[in-house]
Enzyme design. Sequence first.
Site, mmCIF file in Angstrom:
data_model
loop_
_atom_site.group_PDB
_atom_site.id
_atom_site.type_symbol
_atom_site.label_atom_id
_atom_site.label_comp_id
_atom_site.label_asym_id
_atom_site.label_seq_id
_atom_site.Cartn_x
_atom_site.Cartn_y
_atom_site.Cartn_z
ATOM 1 N N ASP A 59 0.872 -1.156 0.000
ATOM 2 C CA ASP A 59 0.000 0.000 0.000
ATOM 3 C C ASP A 59 0.920 1.220 0.000
ATOM 4 O O ASP A 59 2.111 1.117 0.325
ATOM 5 C CB ASP A 59 -0.886 -0.030 1.244
ATOM 6 C CG ASP A 59 -1.734 1.212 1.380
ATOM 7 O OD1 ASP A 59 -2.399 1.582 0.398
ATOM 8 O OD2 ASP A 59 -1.716 1.819 2.463
ATOM 9 N N ASP A 111 0.191 5.178 1.036
ATOM 10 C CA ASP A 111 0.135 6.078 2.194
ATOM 11 C C ASP A 111 0.064 5.279 3.492
ATOM 12 O O ASP A 111 -0.835 4.451 3.672
ATOM 13 C CB ASP A 111 -1.101 6.981 2.101
ATOM 14 C CG ASP A 111 -1.110 7.833 0.846
ATOM 15 O OD1 ASP A 111 -0.671 8.987 0.921
ATOM 16 O OD2 ASP A 111 -1.536 7.330 -0.207
#
Length: 218
Positions: A8, A10
Amino acid sequence: MLQAVLFDLDGTLLDTAPDFAKVLNLMRRRRQQADIPYADVRATVSDGARALVTLAFGLEEGDTGFEELREELLELYSEHLADESRLFPGMDRVLTTLEARGIHWGIVTNKPHDYTTPLLQRLQLDTRCGVAICPDHVENRKPNPESIYLACQRLGCDAEHTVYVGDHRRDIEAGRNAGTTTVACNYGYIHADDPPASWQPDYVIDRADQLLDILESL
């Protein structure tokens, strides 16, 4: 049999909260309002721009003025998206190790392409990253596994021989739905009332470089 590691963006690969906090507080200062505590912004970043508008201005989607604030937030963010955002401590060592071993790494994010690509370019990660899948590239966002499957397809690897690393419940659900090994990041943008251990990941890490021991064992 490890073929790839997907991250992922952020709160997992990159610490982008400082720039979101900067933008939100710029917006509030324009309106003669006090700054929002950084910890509150950090805990909300993974929920997206709409959640940040709600945090900063107390409006819900559909309320008068909400959409104008969201557009202002996104415009300002595009101007400041890499002012302070950086790899989390220890993450460059992880990426360098993967590259040295010839293991693919890539990104699967719910962050739109228009922000993901320039951010990676500014941080000189675009040439290192094997693939970056954004919601623009699929019909279904995480926790649907479609984006992970697409990343694996483009890397030429199998999901069952891939690790997916994330800092949100939907990341772990997406990884589990795709059949990957899942790693939850306790250092990421975690809600206090939703601890990573409750997401049923295969592993939980408190620092990015702890991922190396996990990868060594696979």
